[in-house]
Every structure is written in C-alpha cells, then in structure tokens.
Write an enzyme that holds these catalytic residues in place. Structure first.
Site, PDB file in Angstrom:
ATOM      1  N   PHE A   1     -21.436  13.353 -28.738  1.00 28.30           N
ATOM      2  CA  PHE A   1     -20.794  12.504 -29.741  1.00 28.30           C
ATOM      3  C   PHE A   1     -20.562  11.076 -29.269  1.00 28.30           C
ATOM      4  O   PHE A   1     -20.523  10.142 -30.068  1.00 28.30           O
ATOM      5  CB  PHE A   1     -19.470  13.127 -30.222  1.00 28.30           C
ATOM      6  CG  PHE A   1     -18.461  13.369 -29.130  1.00 28.30           C
ATOM      7  CD1 PHE A   1     -18.500  14.537 -28.391  1.00 28.30           C
ATOM      8  CD2 PHE A   1     -17.473  12.437 -28.853  1.00 28.30           C
ATOM      9  CE1 PHE A   1     -17.573  14.773 -27.381  1.00 28.30           C
ATOM     10  CE2 PHE A   1     -16.542  12.666 -27.854  1.00 28.30           C
ATOM     11  CZ  PHE A   1     -16.595  13.832 -27.107  1.00 28.30           C
TER      12      PHE A   1
ATOM     13  N   ARG B   1     -14.834  14.406 -35.698  1.00 31.93           N
ATOM     14  CA  ARG B   1     -14.477  15.658 -35.008  1.00 31.93           C
ATOM     15  C   ARG B   1     -15.067  16.794 -35.831  1.00 31.93           C
ATOM     16  O   ARG B   1     -14.409  17.374 -36.686  1.00 31.93           O
ATOM     17  CB  ARG B   1     -12.947  15.807 -34.879  1.00 31.93           C
ATOM     18  CG  ARG B   1     -12.372  15.070 -33.690  1.00 31.93           C
ATOM     19  CD  ARG B   1     -12.599  15.860 -32.404  1.00 31.93           C
ATOM     20  NE  ARG B   1     -13.262  15.101 -31.359  1.00 31.93           N
ATOM     21  CZ  ARG B   1     -12.739  14.809 -30.183  1.00 31.93           C
ATOM     22  NH1 ARG B   1     -11.525  15.148 -29.900  1.00 31.93           N
ATOM     23  NH2 ARG B   1     -13.436  14.174 -29.277  1.00 31.93           N
TER      24      ARG B   1
ATOM     25  N   TYR C   1       0.837  -1.205   0.000  1.00 28.95           N
ATOM     26  CA  TYR C   1       0.000   0.000   0.000  1.00 28.95           C
ATOM     27  C   TYR C   1       0.870   1.252   0.000  1.00 28.95           C
ATOM     28  O   TYR C   1       0.571   2.231  -0.676  1.00 28.95           O
ATOM     29  CB  TYR C   1      -0.931   0.008   1.215  1.00 28.95           C
ATOM     30  CG  TYR C   1      -1.933   1.140   1.145  1.00 28.95           C
ATOM     31  CD1 TYR C   1      -3.150   0.977   0.487  1.00 28.95           C
ATOM     32  CD2 TYR C   1      -1.639   2.394   1.689  1.00 28.95           C
ATOM     33  CE1 TYR C   1      -4.046   2.017   0.371  1.00 28.95           C
ATOM     34  CE2 TYR C   1      -2.533   3.442   1.581  1.00 28.95           C
ATOM     35  CZ  TYR C   1      -3.744   3.249   0.927  1.00 28.95           C
ATOM     36  OH  TYR C   1      -4.637   4.288   0.815  1.00 28.95           O
TER      37      TYR C   1
ATOM     38  N   PHE D   1      -7.413  21.471 -24.275  1.00 27.18           N
ATOM     39  CA  PHE D   1      -7.837  20.084 -24.371  1.00 27.18           C
ATOM     40  C   PHE D   1      -9.074  19.931 -23.494  1.00 27.18           C
ATOM     41  O   PHE D   1      -9.191  20.600 -22.473  1.00 27.18           O
ATOM     42  CB  PHE D   1      -6.728  19.115 -23.945  1.00 27.18           C
ATOM     43  CG  PHE D   1      -7.137  17.692 -24.156  1.00 27.18           C
ATOM     44  CD1 PHE D   1      -7.231  17.176 -25.449  1.00 27.18           C
ATOM     45  CD2 PHE D   1      -7.504  16.875 -23.087  1.00 27.18           C
ATOM     46  CE1 PHE D   1      -7.676  15.873 -25.666  1.00 27.18           C
ATOM     47  CE2 PHE D   1      -7.947  15.573 -23.312  1.00 27.18           C
ATOM     48  CZ  PHE D   1      -8.025  15.076 -24.589  1.00 27.18           C
TER      49      PHE D   1
HETATM   50  C1  PLP Z   1      -5.601  12.374 -23.144  1.00 27.74           C
HETATM   51  C2  PLP Z   1      -5.173  13.725 -22.789  1.00 27.74           C
HETATM   52  C3  PLP Z   1      -5.393  14.273 -21.516  1.00 27.74           C
HETATM   53  C4  PLP Z   1      -6.221  13.560 -20.462  1.00 27.74           C
HETATM   54  O1  PLP Z   1      -5.636  12.397 -20.040  1.00 27.74           O
HETATM   55  P1  PLP Z   1      -6.475  11.079 -19.626  1.00 27.74           P
HETATM   56  O2  PLP Z   1      -5.389  10.099 -19.340  1.00 27.74           O
HETATM   57  O3  PLP Z   1      -7.346  10.704 -20.771  1.00 27.74           O
HETATM   58  O4  PLP Z   1      -7.250  11.429 -18.401  1.00 27.74           O
HETATM   59  C5  PLP Z   1      -4.889  15.524 -21.246  1.00 27.74           C
HETATM   60  N1  PLP Z   1      -4.235  16.236 -22.174  1.00 27.74           N
HETATM   61  C6  PLP Z   1      -4.013  15.761 -23.406  1.00 27.74           C
HETATM   62  C7  PLP Z   1      -3.295  16.581 -24.394  1.00 27.74           C
HETATM   63  C8  PLP Z   1      -4.494  14.497 -23.766  1.00 27.74           C
HETATM   64  O5  PLP Z   1      -4.305  14.045 -25.013  1.00 27.74           O
END
Ligand code: PLP
Length: 459
Positions: free
Chosen positions: A451, A384, A74, A126
């Site tokens: 989507f 997209r 842990y 993002f």
């Molecule tokens: C995928 C992604 C994230 C988020 O990460 P997860 O592992 O899906 O939670 C953040 N920033 C960018 C540029 C990504 O492509």
C-alpha cells in the site's frame, strides 16, 4: 446522541503554517503522478492532511520552550530525568527507557520476554507490534471481543478483551507459554476503540492467578482514559489523569509511541516496574537504540515530551481532541455518509464498500475513494482495504478483507472546525457523484507492504 453544549479548543493560535491552495487541474496532475496512491503525494500539494495522527501534532509554546532547554550531554541529560519524572507521575511506572519511537520499545519488550513458541494474546493487533512479536518467535493470538470486528456494532467498549477467549488460550497452551498479554488502549486497528476499566479489572485478576504479565501499548491510552470517564459508570467524577494512573496500576509495564498521545513529532519509550526487567532493557537499549538515558532521542525532544505528557492528560485537551473527531463523525452521519461506528478517538473510517458498491473489490474501491477525495479538494486520506491487506500467500489472490475503508485521521491541535466542515462537504460532494466513479487497476506492486508504494491507473 444527546445534544451537548458547544465546545471550543482550549488554546489559541500563535503561529500558523501557510498551505498551498491548488486547482483541480493541479490536483489531477499530482494524483496521476502519484499513481493514484496518496502515500506518494508531495505534502506540499496537500491542503488538509488526514493521512495519519502519528508525529503530526502541533506542539504548544511550552513544548517549544522546552526544546530550547535541551541538554545534549551524551549521558545523564537532565531532560532524561524530567521525562522520567513525567512518566512516573502520569503513568505511574518506576522505570523508564527512552526509545527512538514506539517500535523501538516493541523490539525491546519482545526480545526480552518472548521465547520461541510462546503465545502472545492481544486485543487485536498492531502492524509493528505483531511483527516484533513474531520476529522474537512468538505466536500472536487475537483475544479481542467479537464486536470489534463488526463495523456497524455500537458497543461502547470494542477494545475489551474477551475473557473467555483468554481463559481458553490458557487452558489450551498453558500459562507458562504466555509471558504476557499485549493490551492496547484505544485499539488503533479497530478504529480507536477503548477497553473499559471493568474489563481490565477482570483481566488483571485472571492474569495474576496465572502469573501472566500485562504489558500495555500506551500509545493512545490517555484517550482511552477519556472514554472511560465519558462512558463508564463510576468514572465521571474522576479526571483523565486519575483514570490513566488507575489503568497503569493494573499493568506491569508499557511500550509507547509518543508520536500520538504524547504530542511530539518523534519519540517513544519502554517503562516497567520490575527491576530485573529494567536492567535488561537498559542493556538492550545500548545495543539497538543508544545509551539508556537517551535511547535514540535528542535531549530537547525528551524535554518536549515531558511537557507533552502533562498536556495530554488534561481533561479539556482530550475533550477538544476527541470532540473534534466526534464533530467530524456526526456531521458525516448527518450527511448520510456510511462510516464505522461508534466514532473512535483518532479517525473516521468511511465505508467504501457501501459508498461504491458497483466497484469490485479487486478494482480497489477504498483506494479509488481516497484518490477522488484528494481530487475533490486536496484532502489526503489513507486506504485501509484490499490494497493494505495484500495477497494470501497460499493462493496469491488479493485477500479481499471484510472491511474496505478510507481512514480520515485527525492530527492533534492542527486543524480547525472550519477545516472539518470542508472535509464533510468534500466527502458529500464525492458521495453525490459516486455512481460515475470507476475503479483502479494496479500497475506496479511492491513485494512488501504494497500500500505504501503501489501504482495505479484509472480503469
Ligand atoms: C504508531 C503505533 C505503534 C508504533 O509506534 P511508532 O512510533 O510508529 O514506531 C505501536 N502501537 C500503536 C497502537 C501505534 O498506533
């Protein structure tokens, strides 16, 4: 583009995953049952899966061996210390807090540094990054160069920050309202486009003058380092690993989705240099992720990531990874298929507006094209465009975005050049019969991120 000597993958195949080959009739039934939404297809019915590069990489034998070295204690697992070593060695940050995946780290960063009413500039956004900034009370401001918004612009560093936009924001709202800039390597939403080192140096000088931190979204920054090596003056003799370290040395910390560059199927982390911020992050981790030496990851997964990071910064890995995306893009260009330029790191984007100009955007040309591609040969891509963009909250109308694209995203180390050839032939086949293709009608529309779950029928 200059002709290059052929390259081949710097690995050989030890184990294979068999794929189901479907008939057109079976695919017809599958896509109809999925409401013409590729997110709702069963993976078993897909031949070549180009939905995403997230968590879909093939791990190496060394990574699978690392899985067997899992220390599932842990607290204080030895795998944590191996991961900490790898992050210090290859990213250069002093302090590491593992998280369950990238958005866990974004949650941590946003809650720790953003106050209500703060402004968070970014080189484009993002989805999860911006959402966490907004949830923390921040206001996102796009400071990417204008070229990033033009699909046919061949500018080699479309991920650059527009320094004058950044200066304007500082003079408009004041530097004390800007805790940090969120800087993403190989900007995902712009098509996997890099920033240059020269741009980062300018940004660094500006941010230091105003005491603004630079927090890196490191998710695809090893890939960004490869583009700098290939495209920027003065970097051709440096390794991807050296360039990555130089990038990180001009930033104060990072969030990372290890499911991309990191070559693992799950995981992420937050890293920084500041001790006080580190202590706060460790404490935050206990509440939302898990104890600060695992943060939502199994010990074995931390060990596999430690190995994956080392493999991800090898020049020959990036050459093959980005080389494969470039190969696919070049073949499509040769077949006169309109795609977004220049070719980015992780995906090819088909321009559905140009391919299906006779379909009105409210009949979803990109959604239609993705469904047709699946029907043609079992290839799964992602829309997209108008479906992803959703509705304008004021008018209730579809947003009808500038870009109406189909994304073909390439998983790392998974498919061969022959698979890419099948993709090119299938796209060309659909392109040939494009005039006969009709649009779709949305018959079910979920409230959030439609989507993923929307259903359609043929017009
Ligand atoms: C995928 C992604 C994230 C988020 O990460 P997860 O592992 O899906 O939670 C953040 N920033 C960018 C540029 C990504 O492509």
């Amino acid at each position: 583009m200059e002709s290059k000597r052929s390259w081949a993958e710097p690995y050989k195949i030890k184990m294979v995953e068999l794929l189901k080959m479907t008939t057109r009739q079976e695919r017809e039934q599958a896509i109809e049952e999925a409401g013409f939404n590729t997110f709702l297809l069963k993976s078993d019915d897909v031949y070549i899966d180009l939905l995403t590069d997230s968590g879909t990489s093939a791990m190496s034998d060394r990574q699978w061996a690392a899985i067997m070295m899992g220390d599932e204690a842990y607290a204080g697992s030895k795998n944590f210390y191996a991961l900490e070593d790898a992050v210090q060695k290859f990213y250069g940050y002093k302090n590491l807090v593992p998280t369950h995946q990238g958005r866990g780290a974004e949650h941590m960063l946003s809650q720790l540094l953003i106050k209500e009413g703060d402004y968070i500039p970014g080189n484009m956004y993002f989805t999860t990054t911006r959402l966490h900034q907004e949830r923390a009370g921040g206001i996102f401001v796009d400071v990417i160069v204008d070229q990033a918004h033009r699909p046919q612009d061949d500018f080699p560093f479309k991920g650059n920050v527009d320094i004058s936009k950044m200066e304007k924001l500082i003079s408009d709202v004041g530097a004390d309202k800007i805790p940090y800039i969120s800087l993403e390597g190989n900007v995902n939403m712009a098509g996997g486009q890099p920033f240059s080192m020269a741009n980062l140096k300018e940004l660094y000088t500006l941010c230091r003058q105003h005491d603004i931190l630079i927090m890196l979204d490191a998710t695809r920054t090893a890939e960004n380092a490869y583009f700098i090596q290939q495209r920027e003056d003065g970097y051709s003799d440096m390794s991807v690993a050296e360039i990555l370290l130089e990038i990180c040395s001009m930033t104060d910390g990072c969030t990372m989705s290890a499911k991309k560059d990191g070559l693992v199927n799950i995981g992420g982390f937050f890293a920084c240099n500041d001790t006080e911020l580190y202590q706060k992050a460790q404490n935050f981790c206990v509440v939302f992720e898990g104890l600060h030496t695992y943060g939502g990851m199994a010990g074995r997964d931390m060990q596999a990531l430690a190995v994956g990071i080392e493999e991800s910064v090898q020049d020959n890995h990036q050459q093959a990874r980005i080389g494969q995306v470039e190969y696919l893009g070049m073949q499509l260009i040769k077949a006169d298929i309109p795609i977004v330029r220049p070719i980015g790191s992780h995906a090819i984007f088909l321009d559905a507006k140009q391919i299906l100009p006779h379909i009105d955007q409210d009949d979803f040309p990109a959604q239609t094209l993705a469904a047709e591609l699946y029907l043609e040969s079992g290839i799964r891509a992602m829309e997209r465009g108008n479906v992803s963009a959703g509705r304008d909250p004021l008018t209730g109308n579809n947003r009808r975005p500038e870009l109406e694209l189909v994304r073909l995203t390439i998983p790392r180390r998974v498919y061969t050049q022959a698979h890419m050839d099948v993709v090119v032939e299938s796209v060309a086949e659909v392109y040939k019969r494009r005039q006969d293709i009709k649009g779709l009608t949305m018959v079910f529309e979920p409230e959030y991120l439609r989507f993923f779950q929307a259903l359609f029928t043929r017009k």
